[in-house]
Every structure is written in structure tokens, then in C-alpha cells.
Design a protein around this motif. Structure first.
Motif, mmCIF file in Angstrom:
data_model
loop_
_atom_site.group_PDB
_atom_site.id
_atom_site.type_symbol
_atom_site.label_atom_id
_atom_site.label_comp_id
_atom_site.label_asym_id
_atom_site.label_seq_id
_atom_site.Cartn_x
_atom_site.Cartn_y
_atom_site.Cartn_z
ATOM 1 N N THR A 1 11.790 26.136 18.163
ATOM 2 C CA THR A 1 11.807 27.547 18.547
ATOM 3 C C THR A 1 11.160 28.395 17.467
ATOM 4 O O THR A 1 11.499 28.276 16.286
ATOM 5 C CB THR A 1 13.241 28.033 18.787
ATOM 6 O OG1 THR A 1 13.843 27.230 19.805
ATOM 7 C CG2 THR A 1 13.262 29.485 19.219
ATOM 8 N N ILE A 2 10.215 29.235 17.881
ATOM 9 C CA ILE A 2 9.630 30.241 16.992
ATOM 10 C C ILE A 2 10.119 31.592 17.489
ATOM 11 O O ILE A 2 9.850 31.981 18.631
ATOM 12 C CB ILE A 2 8.093 30.189 16.999
ATOM 13 C CG1 ILE A 2 7.588 28.849 16.440
ATOM 14 C CG2 ILE A 2 7.513 31.324 16.187
ATOM 15 C CD1 ILE A 2 7.272 27.836 17.468
ATOM 16 N N SER A 3 10.866 32.292 16.673
ATOM 17 C CA SER A 3 11.427 33.581 17.075
ATOM 18 C C SER A 3 11.115 34.631 16.021
ATOM 19 O O SER A 3 10.848 34.316 14.857
ATOM 20 C CB SER A 3 12.941 33.479 17.281
ATOM 21 O OG SER A 3 13.583 33.062 16.089
ATOM 22 N N GLY A 4 11.161 35.868 16.441
ATOM 23 C CA GLY A 4 10.876 36.946 15.504
ATOM 24 C C GLY A 4 10.914 38.289 16.177
ATOM 25 O O GLY A 4 11.546 38.469 17.227
ATOM 26 N N VAL A 5 10.213 39.247 15.591
ATOM 27 C CA VAL A 5 10.242 40.624 16.068
ATOM 28 C C VAL A 5 8.849 41.216 15.963
ATOM 29 O O VAL A 5 8.061 40.839 15.085
ATOM 30 C CB VAL A 5 11.253 41.460 15.245
ATOM 31 C CG1 VAL A 5 10.814 41.577 13.796
ATOM 32 C CG2 VAL A 5 11.467 42.843 15.855
#
Length: 671
Positions: free
Chosen positions: A452-456
Motif C-alpha cells: 500500500t502506498i498512501s499519503g496526502v
């Protein structure tokens, strides 16, 4: 006795005080006037879990809350001035943000308006006029306009000017198939249409229009007046419940009036049988085109109640159905019964009675199971998608507890399999070939464990950006060539038809940010990737390289300030020209050309030249852009400039367009 009476009175007074005395000060009702356009949000401070509770808006605009505190959403502002081609305030003009929910802001006598919006708002602004009132007062009608990517500001809103051009007016009447006037019919206008009934995919173009095409409703005598129609050729059509829509009538400027004739509604009768020819009591749905919403349905439920129109409310014979619709052209018949394979069949409908059809239902191989992750936790919302060469069709979804049921045709799926798609997992292939008729328990179907690549995504002011598009690309190993991405049409589900990259791997993954600006993308393979984000009203973020060996969180993508392109529009004599509608399109990108053809892209960025010919458009990427004159206006382009983002001296040359007239004849006419 007297003592007893006195004690009784005392007890009653005490009870009355307890029942009607002051309420517990820890819980009280607060009624606070809410400023116009502001939304009140309640906070639960009672300590009962901290769950948010919604406010209740009263008829006088106040908001009633059962909490001890009220906080307000921060508000920003959009303001502007609406004028006509002569620079005069446009009487009875108005502004709104959503054409489906007409929360109008009326302009004042100077054409000025200001509206309050949520903080950070960037989006389309719709400007039009109440042309009925303008005509009553002797003013000419004006064409409504969509202004792209309007940016709200926190304080001291600066006004911009919107110029509305003069429009056309036409009178007409709506009649039925017997030529009797029809009241309450919806009358629409739009670009000229060709006479094509059906659903065409290849070669169909849906271009985005910055003009607002007016619509109206016919009067009690069937007559109507439509004003504010964009200058040039156009089409009109009408619809009303109980009738089939009229054929579109193409109209040229100067036509004094038009007759729109509604047609008989389309009626389709048929039978439903199983493979042995036995009639089946099932529900039949009629769906327009490739959409998923039923146009009409018929059949019998547990009590045999007909779902037909009141005029045809007699219960049909078992296995027989009658359906109707006001839409002419291609439709789908759908039978979704738990006892049979899902049936979909395309039919072409014409006004009136159509040829009867027979629907044959097939017995299924019924596959049961449960979708789980690698830890055995149930996964809801997983899509089971048929994998074809060009079209993927959603066949089922997993329930909240992860369970699913698939009804498949064993013959059809001899050499096929399904793909299970879920936003938190890589795609998983489900082998279903070889199953015979009857029920089969597949047990737990385990989805792949992904990374999973998550961020904002943040704005230049470090505010979260909602609905930004995040794109993750897998980089080819050194020396390897990157493969081209095809396009696949995905049918079914909530979105109807969706275009997606057809890559079987992880070459391209996309996601949209939520209201907090957050995103999450799941990939299957480790490797080198790059990620970036785009959003209307901002410049693209820089492409951020990622070496993905495990799940990564906290990725921050900062959108850039937009790049401005400014210039002027002149005619072939060198005079400055205002009111010319323009669109900036990224130059030379094959993907953009494909999306422009099929109408699936983000579309160009629109603007209109001011009275002095000046125009300004904000573009998201530091690339060359082509400044086009949009169709449907009396100006055509002589020179279409292609300029780099940030260029401030662009010049477009236009001339007034004429019309070419002629006749189309066949070979018999020539002889």
C-alpha cells in the motif's frame, strides 16, 4: 386529617417541581442564527462516545443543536460582475455552482454577485439569465456560460467580469401523435443532431460545451417560448411521461417557430421460458443503453402483482411481459433471477408496438464462497469481473460478511475466468472453468496481499485537496521498453460505463483523494515507481520517485501554483474582439486526443475574451497548449496559437464565419 392533606399537597408540589423544574444544565438546546450560506456543525460534548450529530435547519434559517458548542465551516468567497456584449450590467443575471441544484445567487442592478463557498473551493461557475423576465421587459436574451476552475478566496474577494453574448429566441408548440397540444412537456435545446437511433461506441464524440443550453416547459395550450439559445444552428426536442420523445428538429437561425411532435411510447411484449420451453414467472427489466438504472420493469413477485403502468395494470399471463419506455433506440432486457444465469439482451425499440421477443433462461453452475484477506478477515465490496478482450463486466459483489454467489453458464466459461477487484488488494484471478450445473462451495477465496502506498495531496497553501487524481506508474527496468496502455470498457456497477487502462500489470494505478486530501493505492509487485497528482485549479505536483519494497505511508504530493497564459483576440482587420469563447488544450498528447474523441477526459480549460479582447487561462502543467476557438459561435479561428504555459502574449486571430448551404441527393435524383 388536616396533617395528612397538608403532607399530600407538599408531596404533589415536590413532584411538580421535579417534573417541570429547570433541566439538567449539562444538556441544553441552543438556537443560534446561522449566517446565510453558512453550515452549522454540531459537536457532541456529552461524553457518549464522541459521535458527531447532524444539525437541524429550521424554516427561519436557524440551526437547532443539542450540544453545548457550535462550530462553523470556514467560508471563502466568489464574486464577479455579469455584463452583456456592450459592457452593460446584465439584468436578471444569476450565478450558481450546481446545475442540478439551483441554489441561485441573483446579481444586483450593477451585475454584481458574491457567494459564500467552502474553504479552498475550486470548480465550475454557471452564469445565466432569467430570459423570460428579460423578454417581458424588452431586453434581448443572453446565452448562459460555464466559467471553468473558478477559485474562491478567503477574504477581500476580487471580482472578475463575465460577458454574456446575445442569444436566439424561438416559439413553438408540442403536440402528440394525434397532433393535439400537450401541456407540461419538457423542451430541450442543444447542438444539431443526426438522426441516429441506437447505441454507438466507436466514432462517438461527446465534446464539453461552455454554453448553457436553455430548456423550458410547454404551456397549457402546448405552446412554448425558448430564449437564450446560442447563435448558430441548433436542435430542439421534447419529452413527456406517457409518450416517446419527439425526434430532434434541427433549426437554423431565423426560423420563426417549430412544431415538436411526441411519438407513441415504445411497447415491447414477450415471453420468458426455460431451456425446456416452460414459462417462467420472473421479473424483466428494461434498461436504456448501457446504463444500470431500470427504465421500466414487469413481472410478478410473490403475490403476482404486475409492475406495469396503470393503463396496462392487468396481470400478465405467467411467462409473458409487457414493457414500455419513452426512449427510442437501443435498450437492454435484463432478467436477474436466483434460479438462472443472469440474462442480458439488446433490443432496438421504435415508437408503438415492437416485435415480440422470447427470452430463454439457462440453468447455472451456482458458485458460493467467501472473500477474505491473507489473515482470514472477510472482505466486502470485492467485484467479480469477467475478463474479455475489450469489455469487462461486473458479475457480482462480495457482501459485508465477504460471502458471494456467482451464477455462471458452464458452456460460456469453458475457457474463461474471472478477476476479483478490490481497492485494498491487487487483482486476483479466480479460475471457474470446468464447473458443471448445480451448486459448488468454493470455500474461502483469499485475495493477494499487496503493498500500500498512501499519503496526502496538498495545495500550495498546504491545505488538503479533495478529489485530486493521483497516478502511480511503474518504471520499466533499465534497458526495457515501456509498453503502450490500451483502454478497456468496464460495464456494470454504480458507475455504468468506465474507461480503465487495460494493462494486466501495475504499469498505471490511479486513485482519488477524499475530503481530507488522503489517498491509498495498492500494488502487487515491488519495484521502482513514480507518483504525482493533478487537480483542477492547480499545477501538477512534481513526479516523486518511489522505491517500493514494502508498504509506504506518509507520501506528500504538493500541487503547484497554476501557470497562466494570457493574450488577446483580434479579427482579420486587427480589431480587438470580445466575447469569443476559447479553450486551452494540451498540444500533441495522443492520450488527450483519445479522451477528446470519446469524451472520457478531463476536457480543456475554458475562458472568454473580455470586451478589450484580453483573455487569461490557468493551466496545470508546464507544457505547450493550443488555444482553440470553440464551436457553435459566429467566430471561427484563422490562426490557432500554440504557446508554452506561462506565456503572456498569445494572440488568436478570428473572423466572422459564414454558412454553406446545399442539398444532399442520392444517385436516383442525379439521373
Amino acid at each position: 386529617m388536616r396533617v395528612f392533606v397538608a403532607l399530600l399537597i407538599l408531596v404533589m408540589l415536590l413532584l411538580a417541581w421535579m417534573m417541570f423544574g429547570p433541566a439538567d444544565p449539562g444538556t441544553r438546546t441552543v438556537t443560534t442564527p446561522s449566517p446565510q450560506g453558512k453550515m452549522a456543525i454540531e459537536e457532541d460534548t456529552s461524553g457518549s462516545g464522541g459521535e458527531a450529530r447532524s444539525g437541524v435547519a429550521t424554516s427561519d434559517g436557524n440551526t437547532t443543536s443539542e450540544s453545548s458548542e457550535i462550530s462553523e465551516v470556514a467560508l471563502w468567497y466568489i464574486s464577479g460582475r455579469v455584463v452583456d456584449e456592450d459592457g452593460n450590467p446584465a439584468a436578471h443575471s444569476r450565478a450558481y455552482l450546481n446545475p442540478d441544484i439551483l441554489e441561485l445567487v441573483e446579481c444586483d442592478s450593477d451585475g454584481l454577485f458574491m457567494m459564500e463557498v467552502e474553504a479552498g473551493f475550486i470548480g465550475d461557475l454557471f452564469i445565466d439569465c432569467d430570459n423570460d423576465r428579460r423578454l417581458e421587459e424588452g431586453w434581448p436574451s443572453l446565452v448562459g456560460q460555464v466559467v471553468s476552475d473558478v477559485r474562491a478566496v478567503a477574504e477581500d474577494p476580487s471580482s472578475f467580469t463575465v460577458t454574456l453574448t446575445g442569444g436566439l429566441r424561438i416559439d413553438g408548440i408540442v403536440v402528440d401523435a394525434e397532433e393535439l397540444p400537450v401541456s407540461g412537456a419538457d423542451v430541450y435545446s442543444g447542438t444539431p443532431q443526426s438522426q441516429s437511433e441506437g447505441f454507438i461506441i466507436i466514432g462517438t464524440r461527446v465534446s464539453k460545451d461552455d454554453r448553457i443550453w436553455p430548456e423550458t416547459v410547454s404551456r397549457t395550450d402546448g405552446t412554448f417560448t425558448l430564449a437564450g439559445i446560442p447563435v448558430g444552428d441548433y436542435s430542439l426536442w421534447a419529452s413527456r411521461y406517457g409518450h416517446a420523445e419527439s425526434e430532434p428538429v434541427n433549426v437554423t437561425p431565423g426560423t420563426p417557430e417549430v412544431i415538436l411532435q411526441l411519438r407513441e411510447k415504445c411497447i415491447l411484449r414477450g415471453t420468458v421460458v426455460d431451456e425446456r420451453g416452460a414459462p417462467q414467472d420472473v421479473r424483466v427489466q428494461l434498461i436504456t443503453g448501457l446504463g444500470d438504472g431500470p427504465e421500466n420493469s414487469s413481472g410478478s413477485g410473490g403475490l403476482g402483482k404486475s409492475l406495469l403502468d396503470e393503463a396496462n395494470s392487468n396481470n400478465p399471463e405467467v411467462g409473458q411481459f409487457e414493457l414500455f419506455t419513452g426512449s427510442v433506440g437501443m435498450h437492454r432486457l435484463v432478467v436477474d433471477s436466483s434460479r438462472y444465469v443472469l440474462l442480458r439482451r439488446f433490443v432496438q425499440l421504435k415508437p408503438g408496438m415492437n416485435d415480440a421477443v422470447e427470452l430463454v433462461l439457462k440453468s447455472p453452475a451456482l458458485l458460493h464462497g467467501r472473500v477474505v484477506d491473507h489473515r482470514g478477515v472477510a472482505v466486502s465490496g470485492a467485484r467479480f469481473v469477467e475478463r474479455g478482450d475489450y469489455v469487462h463486466e461486473v458479475m457480482a459483489f462480495s457482501e459485508v460478511d465477504g460471502t458471494f454467489e456467482l451464477r455462471i453458464d458452464p458452456q460460456y466459461f469453458q475457457n474463461r475466468n474471472l478477476k476479483i477487484v478490490h481497492h485494498e488488494h491487487p487483482d486476483t484471478i479466480l479460475e471457474i472453468a470446468g464447473y458443471s450445473l448445480g451448486e459448488h462451495d468454493l470455500g474461502d477465496v483469499v485475495l493477494k496481499e499487496g503493498l500500500t502506498i498512501s499519503g496526502v495531496v496538498l495545495s500550495p497553501e498546504a491545505m488538503p485537496v479533495n478529489d485530486a487524481r493521483v497516478t502511480l506508474r511503474k518504471l520499466a527496468p533499465p534497458g526495457a521498453e515501456e509498453s503502450d496502455q490500451g483502454i478497456t470498457l468496464v460495464l456494470g456497477g454504480l458507475d455504468g460505463m468506465v474507461m480503465e487502462p487495460s494493462s494486466e500489470g501495475n504499469a498505471v494505478k490511479t486513485a482519488r483523494t477524499d475530503a481530507s486530501g488522503e489517498f491509498s493505492i495498492v500494488v502487487e509487485d515491488r519495484g521502482d515507481y513514480e507518483i504525482d497528482a493533478v487537480a483542477p485549479g492547480y499545477g501538477s505536483s512534481e513526479k516523486l520517485p518511489l522505491s517500493v519494497l514494502r508498504s509506504i505511508g506518509g507520501v506528500r504530493l504538493d500541487l503547484a501554483t497554476v501557470f497562466a497564459i494570457e493574450g488577446r483576440v483580434i479579427d482579420d482587420l486587427g480589431a480587438l474582439v470580445g466575447g469569443v469563447r476559447l479553450m486551452a488544450n494540451k498540444a500533441g498528447d495522443p492520450k488527450d486526443l483519445f479522451e477528446e474523441l470519446f469524451g472520457g477526459g478531463e476536457g480543456g480549460i475554458r475562458t472568454t475574451s473580455a470586451q478589450d479582447g484580453f483573455f487569461r487561462v490557468e493551466v496545470p502543467e508546464e507544457n505547450p497548449y493550443r488555444i482553440d476557438v470553440t464551436g457553435g459561435q459566429h467566430w471561427i479561428s484563422l490562426e490557432t496559437p500554440t504557446v508554452d504555459a506561462g506565456y503572456l502574449k498569445a494572440e488568436g486571430v478570428v473572423t466572422e464565419g459564414g454558412r454553406s448551404e446545399g442539398a444532399v441527393v442520392d444517385s436516383n435524383t442525379l439521373h
